[in-house]
Design a protein around this motif. Structure first.
Motif, PDB file in Angstrom:
ATOM      1  N   LYS A  64      30.346  18.663  -2.045  1.00 19.87           N
ATOM      2  CA  LYS A  64      29.715  18.088  -0.854  1.00 19.87           C
ATOM      3  C   LYS A  64      29.212  16.660  -1.080  1.00 19.87           C
ATOM      4  O   LYS A  64      29.429  15.775  -0.240  1.00 19.87           O
ATOM      5  CB  LYS A  64      28.585  18.994  -0.367  1.00 19.87           C
ATOM      6  N   ASP A  65      28.540  16.430  -2.195  1.00 16.44           N
ATOM      7  CA  ASP A  65      28.026  15.076  -2.444  1.00 16.44           C
ATOM      8  C   ASP A  65      29.158  14.093  -2.712  1.00 16.44           C
ATOM      9  O   ASP A  65      29.122  12.949  -2.258  1.00 16.44           O
ATOM     10  CB  ASP A  65      27.032  15.088  -3.611  1.00 16.44           C
ATOM     11  N   TYR A  71      34.121   9.502   0.174  1.00 18.81           N
ATOM     12  CA  TYR A  71      35.088   9.596   1.268  1.00 18.81           C
ATOM     13  C   TYR A  71      34.445   9.272   2.623  1.00 18.81           C
ATOM     14  O   TYR A  71      34.909   8.377   3.331  1.00 18.81           O
ATOM     15  CB  TYR A  71      35.728  10.995   1.302  1.00 18.81           C
ATOM     16  N   VAL A  72      33.375   9.992   2.973  1.00 19.82           N
ATOM     17  CA  VAL A  72      32.760   9.783   4.290  1.00 19.82           C
ATOM     18  C   VAL A  72      32.096   8.420   4.398  1.00 19.82           C
ATOM     19  O   VAL A  72      32.290   7.699   5.392  1.00 19.82           O
ATOM     20  CB  VAL A  72      31.749  10.906   4.596  1.00 19.82           C
ATOM     21  N   TYR A  87      36.486  11.303  14.979  1.00 21.17           N
ATOM     22  CA  TYR A  87      35.799  10.799  13.795  1.00 21.17           C
ATOM     23  C   TYR A  87      36.358  11.382  12.493  1.00 21.17           C
ATOM     24  O   TYR A  87      35.691  11.343  11.461  1.00 21.17           O
ATOM     25  CB  TYR A  87      34.296  11.069  13.906  1.00 21.17           C
ATOM     26  N   LEU A  88      37.558  11.910  12.558  1.00 19.38           N
ATOM     27  CA  LEU A  88      38.386  12.203  11.387  1.00 19.38           C
ATOM     28  C   LEU A  88      37.783  13.247  10.442  1.00 19.38           C
ATOM     29  O   LEU A  88      37.996  13.208   9.236  1.00 19.38           O
ATOM     30  CB  LEU A  88      38.669  10.898  10.615  1.00 19.38           C
ATOM     31  N   GLY A  89      37.045  14.206  11.019  1.00 18.62           N
ATOM     32  CA  GLY A  89      36.365  15.184  10.182  1.00 18.62           C
ATOM     33  C   GLY A  89      37.274  16.040   9.327  1.00 18.62           C
ATOM     34  O   GLY A  89      37.059  16.187   8.122  1.00 18.62           O
ATOM     35  N   GLY A 277      25.941  14.308  13.815  1.00 18.16           N
ATOM     36  CA  GLY A 277      25.374  13.376  12.844  1.00 18.16           C
ATOM     37  C   GLY A 277      26.267  12.182  12.600  1.00 18.16           C
ATOM     38  O   GLY A 277      25.793  11.042  12.472  1.00 18.16           O
ATOM     39  N   GLY A 278      27.563  12.417  12.555  1.00 10.80           N
ATOM     40  CA  GLY A 278      28.512  11.338  12.320  1.00 10.80           C
ATOM     41  C   GLY A 278      28.513  10.329  13.445  1.00 10.80           C
ATOM     42  O   GLY A 278      28.599   9.114  13.222  1.00 10.80           O
TER      43      GLY A 278
END
Length: 402
Positions: A64-65, A71-72, A87-89, A277-278
């Protein structure tokens, strides 16, 4: 000693069927790998399920981190949005999943990686391009492009004949993909673009704008070189920051996108994406860029964002072009530091102010008062030169009509 195959394992019906199918058709030792990019609750009991299906080993990798930082965050910095809405999740998560699968395969000395993607979707391309870029010697096995199974019912029958447990899914459920950045929904009424989404049963991360509170929520986000670091003055780790923004955004009906998109393989598909959130992070980041980037850099960065989004969507994260564009983006972010205030209200993210030590805004220059840097009379010569091509064209046209 048997050769090994690494299976991208989710615990669902498809990947559960793939385990015995691999053992029967290739005589491999199957190593199940589940990559946690934020689907935490869905992973309960997953290791036990995989072992009950006959795998020799199970990896549950928490990335996750890494997902957020490597990446994010670069994606946010780039401003990449696919076809102005997405938003390309799912897309961005496939890159870190591919890398993790390769890492496990190399560690285990596996000869192949197997995935459960269908032959119609984007994910087969994203996984396989990632594997090709990072470990081209590894074989890729895609059962949906090989086997004779053609339906969910045949998959269930396949497991039942072998006395294996069947992971049941609700018949009326949407097809969903979830990670810490977003959740996607496809299927049911969404298959007809004329149908309105049934938000009462569909949404998982929040509520519709109509159901959001009548009172706004105001927040302050702090960025350091394009990276979000603080929420309302509190320093937060990436995953915790996103989790809180998902909570705030979801409660205020933010980040719901209904899109008919163009898949890599050529067909269109309709889906609803939740990225509360994004959406907030993208808006805050954009506001800070408006304050700190000069016009030419900002304009060119908008062009880069389109290409960057296509690269992510098309599975080309691990390419020289993406790395080169990332270098440009990173350079622009050196001044994207400061604070942004936002009001969250019924699906809207409303700017309330921004500040930065690198702000290019000059109150003295922008005001109506004449100062040392700008004299109103200077505009005469500027406009005459700026409009010269138009003046010449008009004069020539007049001559031609004589």
């Amino acid at each position: 000693m048997k050769e090994k195959v690494v299976l991208a394992y989710s615990g669902g019906l498809d990947t559960s069927v793939i385990i015995p199918w691999l053992k029967e058709n290739y005589d491999y030792d199957v190593i199940a790998v589940c990559i946690n990019v934020g689907q935490d609750a869905e992973l309960e009991g997953l290791e036990e399920r995989a072992l009950s299906m006959g795998v020799s080993k199970v990896y549950v990798e928490n990335v996750k981190d890494e997902f957020m930082r490597e990446y994010v965050f670069p994606m946010i910095q780039s401003g990449a949005i696919y076809e102005s809405k997405y938003y390309l999740g799912t897309s961005i998560a496939r890159a870190v999943i591919a890398k993790t699968l390769v890492n496990v395969a190399l560690k285990e000395g596996a000869v192949a990686i197997c995935h459960g993607c269908t032959g119609k979707g984007n994910d087969q391309i994203r996984f396989e391009l990632g594997i090709a870029a990072l470990a081209p010697h590894l074989k890729v096995i895609a059962p949906w492009r090989i086997w004779d199974i053609s339906s969910r019912e045949e998959e269930i029958e396949y497991l039942e004949k072998r006395g294996l447990p069947v992971p049941m899914k609700k018949e009326d459920s949407y097809s969903r993909d979830r990670n810490m950045w977003h959740i996607s929904h496809e299927g049911l009424e969404l298959e007809d673009p004329w149908n309105a989404p049934n938000y009462e049963t569909l949404l998982k991360l929040g509520v519709s704008p109509e159901q959001a509170p009548d009172k706004a929520t105001t927040i302050t986000l702090t960025f350091n070189q394009g990276i979000p670091t603080h929420l309302n003055g509190e320093a937060m780790e990436p995953s915790a920051l996103l989790e809180k923004l998902n909570e705030l955004g979801g409660a205020n009906g933010i980040g719901i996108e209904d899109i008919v998109e163009n898949r890599v393989v050529g067909m269109k598909s309709r889906g609803v994406y939740e990225t509360p959130g994004g959406t907030i992070l993208y808006k805050a980041h954009e506001e800070l860029e408006h304050l700190t980037l000069d016009r030419e850099t900002y304009r060119y960065k908008q062009e880069i964002a389109l290409e960057f989004a296509d690269l992510i969507y098309n599975g080309k994260w691990f390419t020289p072009l993406r790395e080169a564009l990332q270098a440009f983006v990173t350079s622009t972010q050196q001044v994207v530091t400061g604070e942004v205030k936002l009001k969250l209200y019924k699906g809207n993210v409303i700017p309330q102010g921004s500040s930065s030590p690198f702000s290019l805004y000059s109150e003295a220059l922008a005001s109506f008062t004449t100062g040392d840097l700008y004299n109103h009379k200077d505009a005469d010569g500027f406009i005459r030169l700026y409009g010269l091509p138009l003046r010449v064209r008009a004069l020539k046209a007049a001559e031609n009509h004589k």
